[in-house]
Structure formats: structure tokens, C-alpha cells
Motif scaffolding. Structure first.
Motif, short mmCIF file in Angstrom:
data_model
loop_
_atom_site.label_atom_id
_atom_site.label_comp_id
_atom_site.label_asym_id
_atom_site.label_seq_id
_atom_site.Cartn_x
_atom_site.Cartn_y
_atom_site.Cartn_z
N SER A 112 0.87 -1.16 0.00
CA SER A 112 0.00 0.00 0.00
C SER A 112 0.92 1.22 0.00
CB SER A 112 -0.88 -0.01 1.25
OG SER A 112 -1.40 1.26 1.49
N ALA A 113 0.77 2.09 -0.97
CA ALA A 113 1.64 3.27 -1.07
C ALA A 113 1.59 4.09 0.22
CB ALA A 113 1.22 4.12 -2.27
N SER A 114 0.40 4.27 0.78
CA SER A 114 0.30 5.09 1.99
C SER A 114 0.99 4.41 3.18
CB SER A 114 -1.17 5.39 2.32
OG SER A 114 -1.89 4.20 2.56
N SER A 115 0.92 3.09 3.25
CA SER A 115 1.59 2.38 4.36
C SER A 115 3.11 2.47 4.25
CB SER A 115 1.16 0.91 4.40
OG SER A 115 -0.19 0.82 4.76
N ILE A 116 3.63 2.28 3.04
CA ILE A 116 5.08 2.35 2.85
C ILE A 116 5.58 3.78 3.10
CG2 ILE A 116 6.94 2.11 1.13
CD1 ILE A 116 5.83 -0.54 2.32
N LEU A 117 4.83 4.76 2.63
CA LEU A 117 5.17 6.16 2.89
C LEU A 117 5.16 6.44 4.40
CD1 LEU A 117 5.87 8.88 1.62
CD2 LEU A 117 3.41 9.35 1.49
#
Length: 162
Positions: A112-117
């Protein structure tokens, strides 16, 4: 903690765990959102919370870090905390053993892009996770590897399962 110092950390965990008054666990993952209807609500009973969390785990997200904190009571109501943040990363495996090929397939990993960010913004070293994360595998793959290496379950101190 990563693959370079896991053995040392594991010895400390084994030493302090039986002496701990309680233990706290936390996971950092490549994603945490689940299907609709899985958002936790304040009125959810533990069984509902577990079922909702389990549906997220079934998604293609992987664990980045396992956080374990041991709390040792050093005096009445006074605790010493022993935290361990263990990077874990699933690795494919392929070896020839006694003339037969033993293989654990490559893993699909959802991000998930938001989780990795979120993790990167808080200083989680994603390169360390990928390059030095402690390897793990599924329970089914562990069983196949144990058979191939002729190791009984529980022998050898290996930890497996997802």
C-alpha cells in the motif's frame, strides 16, 4: 534486529521471556486496509476484532517488522522494558540436497503506497528490511523444507509459519 544479529537477540528473548510480567506485540506491515466492513469499531467484541483483523491478514500484505516488548517487574509496579524490533522478509529458496531439488517459490507481496510512505516517514529503513530482514516462510513451506532436510517439527529451533 535483522539477519546479522538475530541469533543474539533471540537468545535474549529466550532468556527474558519466561521472566516477563507481560509482553506487547506489534506488527508493521506493507498495508493494513481490508475489505469493506473490516474497520474496527469501539463496540466490537474481541471475536469481531479478531475476525476483522484476520481478513486483513489474508490480503497480499507482508510483515515488515515484528515489535516485541518484554516487561520485567523489577520492583512492585515498576517495570523494565526490553524492546525488540525485528525486520522480517520472506525469501525464495532453491537448493540441491542429496540429489533432489528443494525449492520455496518466490512470494507475491502487496504494498500500500500510503503504508510504505508512513513507514519511510517514520524512519523505517526499507532497504534494511529487504536486504537484511530475517527470513521466514509459510507453515506449509516450512513442513516441506523440514521433510527435505529430514528435520522433525520442533527440532533445530526453527520458527516458521505466517
Amino acid at each position: 534486529v535483522d539477519a546479522d544479529n538475530f541469533e543474539e537477540a533471540f537468545e535474549l528473548l529466550e532468556h527474558y521471556l519466561p521472566k516477563s510480567a507481560f509482553v506487547s506485540l506489534d506488527l508493521e506491515m506493507t498495508g493494513i486496509s481490508g475489505p469493506s466492513g473490516t474497520r474496527l469499531c469501539g463496540g466490537d467484541v474481541p471475536q469481531e476484532q479478531y475476525a476483522k483483523a484476520r481478513s486483513v491478514v489474508k490480503r497480499p500484505y507482508n510483515i515488515v517488522q515484528v515489535g516485541i516488548c518484554l516487561f520485567l517487574e523489577v520492583a512492585p509496579r515498576q517495570f523494565e522494558c526490553r524492546p525488540f524490533n525485528i525486520f522480517v522478509f520472506p525469501r525464495p529458496f532453491s537448493e540441491h540436497i542429496d540429489g533432489k531439488h528443494v525449492k520455496v517459490e518466490d512470494y507475491f507481496m502487496g504494498l500500500s503506497a500510503s503504508s510504505i510512505l508512513f513507514l519511510a516517514e517514520r524512519g523505517v529503513d526499507l532497504n534494511r528490511w529487504v536486504c537484511k530482514g530475517v527470513p521466514y516462510t509459510s507453515a506449509a513451506d516450512e513442513e516441506a523444507l523440514r521433510k527435505a532436510f529430514d528435520v522433525e517439527a520442533g527440532a533445530g529451533g526453527g520458527a516458521g509459519g505466517e
